[in-house]
Design a protein around this motif. Structure first.
Motif, PDB file in Angstrom:
ATOM      1  N   ALA A   4     -23.625 -36.477  15.746  1.00 20.80           N
ATOM      2  CA  ALA A   4     -23.682 -36.113  17.147  1.00 20.80           C
ATOM      3  C   ALA A   4     -22.665 -36.507  17.765  1.00 20.80           C
ATOM      4  CB  ALA A   4     -25.112 -37.077  17.562  1.00 20.80           C
ATOM      5  N   LEU A   5     -22.276 -35.558  18.715  1.00 16.02           N
ATOM      6  CA  LEU A   5     -20.996 -35.840  19.516  1.00 16.02           C
ATOM      7  C   LEU A   5     -21.477 -36.876  20.680  1.00 16.02           C
ATOM      8  CD1 LEU A   5     -19.978 -32.243  19.943  1.00 16.02           C
ATOM      9  CD2 LEU A   5     -19.086 -33.851  18.461  1.00 16.02           C
ATOM     10  N   SER A   6     -20.356 -37.883  20.672  1.00 19.06           N
ATOM     11  CA  SER A   6     -20.536 -38.837  21.840  1.00 19.06           C
ATOM     12  C   SER A   6     -19.569 -38.396  22.663  1.00 19.06           C
ATOM     13  CB  SER A   6     -20.276 -40.280  21.119  1.00 19.06           C
ATOM     14  OG  SER A   6     -19.124 -40.096  20.510  1.00 19.06           O
ATOM     15  N   ILE A   7     -19.753 -39.236  23.825  1.00 28.98           N
ATOM     16  CA  ILE A   7     -18.754 -38.898  25.121  1.00 28.98           C
ATOM     17  C   ILE A   7     -17.381 -39.057  24.717  1.00 28.98           C
ATOM     18  CG2 ILE A   7     -18.436 -39.588  27.537  1.00 28.98           C
ATOM     19  CD1 ILE A   7     -21.502 -40.103  27.834  1.00 28.98           C
ATOM     20  N   ARG A   8     -17.048 -39.986  23.863  1.00 28.69           N
ATOM     21  CA  ARG A   8     -15.895 -40.401  23.826  1.00 28.69           C
ATOM     22  C   ARG A   8     -15.188 -39.440  22.942  1.00 28.69           C
ATOM     23  NH1 ARG A   8     -16.753 -46.907  22.364  1.00 28.69           N
ATOM     24  NH2 ARG A   8     -17.578 -47.450  24.358  1.00 28.69           N
ATOM     25  N   THR A   9     -15.713 -38.959  22.228  1.00 27.77           N
ATOM     26  CA  THR A   9     -15.167 -37.772  21.127  1.00 27.77           C
ATOM     27  C   THR A   9     -14.849 -36.359  22.005  1.00 27.77           C
ATOM     28  OG1 THR A   9     -17.242 -37.069  20.435  1.00 27.77           O
ATOM     29  CG2 THR A   9     -16.295 -38.612  19.142  1.00 27.77           C
ATOM     30  N   GLN A  10     -15.350 -36.218  22.981  1.00 30.21           N
ATOM     31  CA  GLN A  10     -14.820 -34.948  23.947  1.00 30.21           C
ATOM     32  C   GLN A  10     -13.670 -35.110  24.554  1.00 30.21           C
ATOM     33  OE1 GLN A  10     -18.205 -33.928  26.794  1.00 30.21           O
ATOM     34  NE2 GLN A  10     -19.705 -34.027  24.964  1.00 30.21           N
ATOM     35  N   GLN A  11     -12.994 -34.058  24.501  1.00 29.59           N
ATOM     36  CA  GLN A  11     -11.616 -33.999  25.130  1.00 29.59           C
ATOM     37  C   GLN A  11     -11.317 -33.471  26.262  1.00 29.59           C
ATOM     38  OE1 GLN A  11      -8.992 -35.354  23.293  1.00 29.59           O
ATOM     39  NE2 GLN A  11     -10.790 -36.184  22.147  1.00 29.59           N
ATOM     40  N   GLY A  12     -12.401 -33.028  27.092  1.00 35.24           N
ATOM     41  CA  GLY A  12     -12.352 -32.604  28.485  1.00 35.24           C
ATOM     42  C   GLY A  12     -12.352 -31.163  28.512  1.00 35.24           C
ATOM     43  N   ALA A  13     -12.735 -30.109  27.692  1.00 37.64           N
ATOM     44  CA  ALA A  13     -12.711 -28.864  27.373  1.00 37.64           C
ATOM     45  C   ALA A  13     -13.278 -28.117  28.503  1.00 37.64           C
ATOM     46  CB  ALA A  13     -12.882 -28.376  26.357  1.00 37.64           C
ATOM     47  N   GLY A  14     -14.439 -28.644  28.835  1.00 29.87           N
ATOM     48  CA  GLY A  14     -15.201 -28.123  30.242  1.00 29.87           C
ATOM     49  C   GLY A  14     -14.628 -28.142  31.339  1.00 29.87           C
ATOM     50  N   LEU A  15     -13.911 -29.234  31.517  1.00 28.42           N
ATOM     51  CA  LEU A  15     -13.148 -29.241  32.802  1.00 28.42           C
ATOM     52  C   LEU A  15     -12.005 -28.515  32.880  1.00 28.42           C
ATOM     53  CD1 LEU A  15     -12.306 -31.043  35.409  1.00 28.42           C
ATOM     54  CD2 LEU A  15     -10.832 -32.297  34.119  1.00 28.42           C
ATOM     55  N   ILE A  16     -11.347 -28.005  31.844  1.00 30.49           N
ATOM     56  CA  ILE A  16     -10.205 -27.166  31.848  1.00 30.49           C
ATOM     57  C   ILE A  16     -10.829 -25.470  31.999  1.00 30.49           C
ATOM     58  CG2 ILE A  16      -8.635 -25.816  30.255  1.00 30.49           C
ATOM     59  CD1 ILE A  16      -8.183 -28.692  29.026  1.00 30.49           C
ATOM     60  N   VAL A  17     -12.112 -25.360  31.309  1.00 23.45           N
ATOM     61  CA  VAL A  17     -12.611 -23.954  31.355  1.00 23.45           C
ATOM     62  C   VAL A  17     -13.135 -24.016  33.107  1.00 23.45           C
ATOM     63  CG1 VAL A  17     -14.500 -22.731  30.970  1.00 23.45           C
ATOM     64  CG2 VAL A  17     -13.262 -23.891  29.020  1.00 23.45           C
ATOM     65  N   ALA A  18     -13.697 -24.745  33.688  1.00 22.26           N
ATOM     66  CA  ALA A  18     -14.080 -24.843  34.893  1.00 22.26           C
ATOM     67  C   ALA A  18     -12.808 -24.633  35.830  1.00 22.26           C
ATOM     68  CB  ALA A  18     -14.920 -26.176  35.280  1.00 22.26           C
ATOM     69  N   LEU A  19     -11.719 -25.108  35.580  1.00 18.87           N
ATOM     70  CA  LEU A  19     -10.546 -24.940  36.240  1.00 18.87           C
ATOM     71  C   LEU A  19      -9.934 -23.344  36.440  1.00 18.87           C
ATOM     72  CD1 LEU A  19      -8.726 -28.498  36.104  1.00 18.87           C
ATOM     73  CD2 LEU A  19      -9.710 -27.632  38.027  1.00 18.87           C
ATOM     74  N   ILE A  20     -10.095 -23.032  35.160  1.00 19.09           N
ATOM     75  CA  ILE A  20      -9.603 -21.935  35.163  1.00 19.09           C
ATOM     76  C   ILE A  20     -10.393 -20.892  35.756  1.00 19.09           C
ATOM     77  CG2 ILE A  20      -9.455 -20.012  33.238  1.00 19.09           C
ATOM     78  CD1 ILE A  20      -8.351 -22.082  31.507  1.00 19.09           C
ATOM     79  N   PHE A  21     -11.749 -20.834  35.353  1.00 22.24           N
ATOM     80  CA  PHE A  21     -12.929 -20.076  36.056  1.00 22.24           C
ATOM     81  C   PHE A  21     -12.819 -20.105  37.801  1.00 22.24           C
ATOM     82  CE2 PHE A  21     -17.200 -19.210  37.582  1.00 22.24           C
ATOM     83  CZ  PHE A  21     -17.348 -18.091  37.259  1.00 22.24           C
ATOM     84  N   LEU A  22     -12.331 -21.481  38.031  1.00 23.88           N
ATOM     85  CA  LEU A  22     -12.169 -21.607  39.615  1.00 23.88           C
ATOM     86  C   LEU A  22     -10.886 -20.738  40.149  1.00 23.88           C
ATOM     87  CD1 LEU A  22     -13.388 -23.022  42.193  1.00 23.88           C
ATOM     88  CD2 LEU A  22     -11.858 -25.011  41.776  1.00 23.88           C
ATOM     89  N   ALA A  23      -9.908 -20.860  39.503  1.00 28.46           N
ATOM     90  CA  ALA A  23      -8.681 -20.187  39.683  1.00 28.46           C
ATOM     91  C   ALA A  23      -8.840 -18.847  39.798  1.00 28.46           C
ATOM     92  CB  ALA A  23      -7.504 -20.565  39.082  1.00 28.46           C
TER      93      ALA A  23
END
Length: 161
Positions: A4-23
């Motif tokens: 199971a993925l924990s919050i500590r193992t995520q690298q912030g890919a969702g944030l980068i995708v959201a910023l690109i989509f917003l741009a």
């Protein structure tokens, strides 16, 4: 088995995708706003061009109505025929343009002229009894925003011989 993925193992890919989509959405919005502004200007220019066309045509019609009212109204026609020669091929009797007064003051007319073109025999059932004089009426309408329309109308005036 999967871990199971924990919050500590995520690298912030969702944030980068959201910023690109917003741009991408921001760029699309700016482009749409610019296109709308250009289309609005194009529609306005078309409206102003139509207005100047109608103004010039109305002035020509008013001039022709004035020439047909009485002898005083025909004075510009006689004055145009008495102008100096401005001969070109095809119209050897053509005279210089004569500036005439604007009839429709609300039409924003910049130039208004009449030119005698030629004299000839009128075609029809009474050939030889009448003489036709050709004239050219030129009316140019201009608005303060730069829109303009230059209209030319040829007319024949019939005189008894």
């Amino acid at each position: 088995m999967r871990k199971a993925l924990s919050i500590r193992t995520q690298q912030g890919a969702g944030l980068i995708v959201a910023l690109i989509f917003l741009a991408v959405l921001t760029i699309a919005g700016i482009t749409a706003a610019r296109l709308t502004n250009m289309e609005e200007r194009m529609a306005g220019n078309t409206q102003f061009k139509g207005l100047t066309y109608q103004n010039a045509q109305s002035e020509i019609r008013a001039q022709m109505a004035a020439y047909n009212t009485n002898l005083v109204g025909r004075k510009p026609l006689l004055d145009a025929a008495n102008q100096g020669a401005d001969a070109i091929s095809g119209f050897p009797d053509r005279r210089q343009a004569l500036a005439v007064d604007v009839i429709l003051s609300s039409a924003n007319i910049a130039t208004n002229t009449i030119r005698y073109m030629n004299k000839g025999i009128c075609e029809g059932s009474s050939v030889g009894k009448f003489e036709c004089s050709g004239y050219e009426i030129n009316s140019a309408s201009r608005l303060d925003n730069g829109a303009s329309s230059n209209q030319i109308q040829g007319i024949y005036f019939i005189n008894a011989k």
